[in-house]
Design an enzyme around this catalytic site. Sequence first.
Site, short mmCIF file in Angstrom:
data_model
loop_
_atom_site.label_atom_id
_atom_site.label_comp_id
_atom_site.label_asym_id
_atom_site.label_seq_id
_atom_site.Cartn_x
_atom_site.Cartn_y
_atom_site.Cartn_z
N ALA A 39 46.08 45.12 38.18
CA ALA A 39 46.43 44.30 39.48
C ALA A 39 47.33 45.18 40.28
CB ALA A 39 47.17 43.13 38.96
N ASP B 235 39.37 48.33 35.17
CA ASP B 235 39.94 46.98 35.83
C ASP B 235 40.25 47.34 37.13
OD1 ASP B 235 41.10 44.56 36.89
OD2 ASP B 235 42.77 44.83 35.00
N TRP B 236 39.17 46.98 38.19
CA TRP B 236 39.18 47.34 39.64
C TRP B 236 39.35 46.02 40.47
CZ3 TRP B 236 34.74 49.88 43.03
CH2 TRP B 236 35.30 49.99 44.27
N GLU B 237 40.75 46.01 40.84
CA GLU B 237 41.19 44.52 41.32
C GLU B 237 41.30 44.55 42.87
OE1 GLU B 237 43.94 42.06 39.26
OE2 GLU B 237 43.20 42.79 37.23
N PHE B 238 40.40 44.49 43.59
CA PHE B 238 38.89 44.27 43.53
C PHE B 238 38.35 44.96 44.33
CE2 PHE B 238 41.00 40.24 41.89
CZ PHE B 238 40.41 40.14 40.59
#
Length: 385
Positions: free
Chosen positions: A112, A151-154
Amino acid sequence: MANFLKLKQFLTLVLILLALAAKSSKSTPSPSSTTRVKGIYWIENPLFPPSSIDTSLFTHIFYAFVSPNKFTYKLEEEEEDSTTVATSLTTFTNTFKTKTPPIPTLLSIGGATSNSTLFAFIASDPTARATFINSTIQVARTFGFDGIDFDWEFPTTTKEMNDLGELLFQWRRAISDETASTSRPPLLLTAAVYFAVNFFLSGERRMYPVDSINKNLDWVNVMSYDLRGSGSNVTGAPSGMFDSKSNVSVVSGLFSWIRGGVAPEKIVMGMPLYGKSWKLQDPNVHGIGAPNVGPGPGVDGGMAYFQVVDFNKQMGAKVVYDKETGSVYSYSGSTWIGYDDPFTVSVKVGFAQALKLGGYFFWAAGYDTSDWKVSTASKAWRPES
């Protein structure tokens, strides 16, 4: 509780029908493996080392997080002079390799607080993309991981979603090439993604690259939580199964992934081992949707499940199972907390299995009670023949 039990029985019947309908309406081939994911993310925490995880409850464990260097596009761990990070990574993987049977581990990249703009550039630039991909494979192999999680947010635009699709394609190709040249088993490749397949609440409407996901990822970890946050001016279920007033719910989100074309067996449902708290505007108005004046206890209102249990006990809080949202909350005085407990988790796990999803995961290790009350409830996933 009686009404909630009726809800659970009703859900069982409805979900079986929905699962059959979803299965018959999709032509996307399912993965050949029948293994179901029972995962958990671990965050670096000296008070909760990897050895504290009850591995009897999980099939895959994720190390969160590592990040690329904004100038070289390589993972920092590949260039780290200090031995601190290397020791942490090695300790993590060795802890689970010595288990019987060994537990697969995945290196999770991003999170995140990661640099979304940097990921957007890496995904769009062929040179940066190749450097990044090769670095992730190198680090995963060096430290003994079994896979890589992204986990690429976003992604914020349609172009960035398209670039993500190309990144996943090139990543899978590089993993296949590495396997061919070394004869090692291929690394797993997964991604942590938004609760829904498309973004419709803010910004440009965009959709994940479903075709690339189906072809190149082993599965997606759908973050079916944080649906209501500390910025809301009314209380809400942070990971509620239903919402009659909107599409912001666990059920709506997961069905959007299925309707979008992702094979159900590639969808892994996320569940939080924490709750969200608010300070009520009026302690006498304490239902779902009650006005609040800001976050309650915890950082930005976040409370680990064991903290919620302690609060409920110490304050004599009233615990309410809400059948409209399929969630649980508690309140005492002006403090209101929405969370998942063993019962709601057992309902969700039954839901995921009825839909023939790929499994479930928890965020995060160390947030449950010392006897793993919530995580143990996930045994509601029945053995499959």
